[in-house]
Enzyme design. Structure first.
Site, short mmCIF file in Angstrom:
data_model
loop_
_atom_site.label_atom_id
_atom_site.label_comp_id
_atom_site.label_asym_id
_atom_site.label_seq_id
_atom_site.Cartn_x
_atom_site.Cartn_y
_atom_site.Cartn_z
N ASP A 1 0.85 -1.18 0.00
CA ASP A 1 0.00 0.00 0.00
C ASP A 1 0.89 1.23 0.00
O ASP A 1 1.78 1.36 0.86
CB ASP A 1 -0.90 0.01 1.24
CG ASP A 1 -2.00 -1.05 1.16
OD1 ASP A 1 -2.04 -1.79 0.15
OD2 ASP A 1 -2.80 -1.14 2.11
N ASP B 1 -15.16 -2.98 -1.79
CA ASP B 1 -14.76 -2.74 -0.40
C ASP B 1 -16.02 -2.49 0.41
O ASP B 1 -16.77 -1.56 0.12
CB ASP B 1 -13.83 -1.53 -0.31
CG ASP B 1 -12.65 -1.64 -1.28
OD1 ASP B 1 -12.13 -2.76 -1.44
OD2 ASP B 1 -12.26 -0.62 -1.87
#
Length: 240
Positions: free
Chosen positions: A8, A129
């Protein structure tokens, strides 16, 4: 089942967030490309990248870090975060990315996802998500009323390569994945599903593998950085 190590990206560094909170970021490596090479050296088959700043900005922000990774490794790589138009999709695939992940636009502009999937077969994934079963967009900053399973089903005929399903409440929390919800979503569609969020042990990986749904893979980040999962051992365990 493929294990996707996650990198990330925030402000050019490899970080992990707690439940998607940008103010709760832990920096694990100042050099994301070096981190990628470390994962590759341990035998991973894929890399999973997220441009965290890009997810909020709606356009690529950590492009330099992504490009450095693509230049230094030939391992297939997928990227999500800030990819919201055809020009950006074409740009990333042209630079050697194997797969783009479309999240926010999967809710707001489904026609773009369909167009991209037709134009680039096998190279477009949908990122779903969810928080308590509802889809979140714009870097998880906005929770919609869209049901995660309904959204997944809406792309059954679109030709997308995969669905990356993340349970936001589990992400970065080291509390295990939401196996039940992931299996339910995977069983509801024929599209390959990749599990994300909360994978913190080899036991978790085996639970996903044996969940009763044909999962394509699982993404893990913090557990690999913290040493809770040994990547080599995990890869061997999933092959067994």
């Amino acid at each position: 089942m493929i294990l996707y190590p996650a990198i990330d990206l925030k402000d050019g560094k490899a970080v992990r967030l707690l439940r998607g909170d940008m103010d709760k970021a832990t920096v694990f490596n100042d050099d994301p490309a070096a981190q990628a090479l470390e994962f590759v050296a341990q035998g991973c088959e894929w890399l999973h990248l997220v441009d965290l700043n890009g997810a909020f900005a709606g356009e690529p922000v950590n492009a330099a870090a992504v490009e450095a990774i693509l230049k230094q490794t030939k391992t297939p790589t997928q990227l999500g975060g800030g990819i919201r138009d055809m020009a950006t999709i074409e740009m990333w695939l042209g630079k050697g990315l194997s797969r783009v992940i479309l999240g926010t636009v999967a809710v707001e502009r489904p026609e773009l996802v369909r167009e991209a999937a037709r134009a680039f077969p096998g190279q477009v994934a949908v990122g779903i998500d969810a928080k308590d079963g509802r889809v979140a967009t714009k870097g998880w900053a906005e929770v919609t009323q869209v049901d995660a399973v309904d959204l997944a089903r809406s792309y059954e005929d679109a030709g997308v390569a995969a669905i990356i399903y993340t349970d936001i409440n589990r992400d970065g929390a080291m509390q295990g994945p939401n196996v039940e919800a992931t299996a339910a979503l995977a069983n509801a569609v024929t599209i390959p599903v990749i599990a994300s969020g909360g994978v913190s042990s080899i036991k978790d990986l085996k639970a996903l593998r044996d969940c009763g749904a044909p999962l394509n893979g699982a993404i893990s980040g913090r557990a690999l950085y913290d040493g809770a999962i040994d990547l080599k051992a995990a890869l061997e365990a999933l092959k067994a």
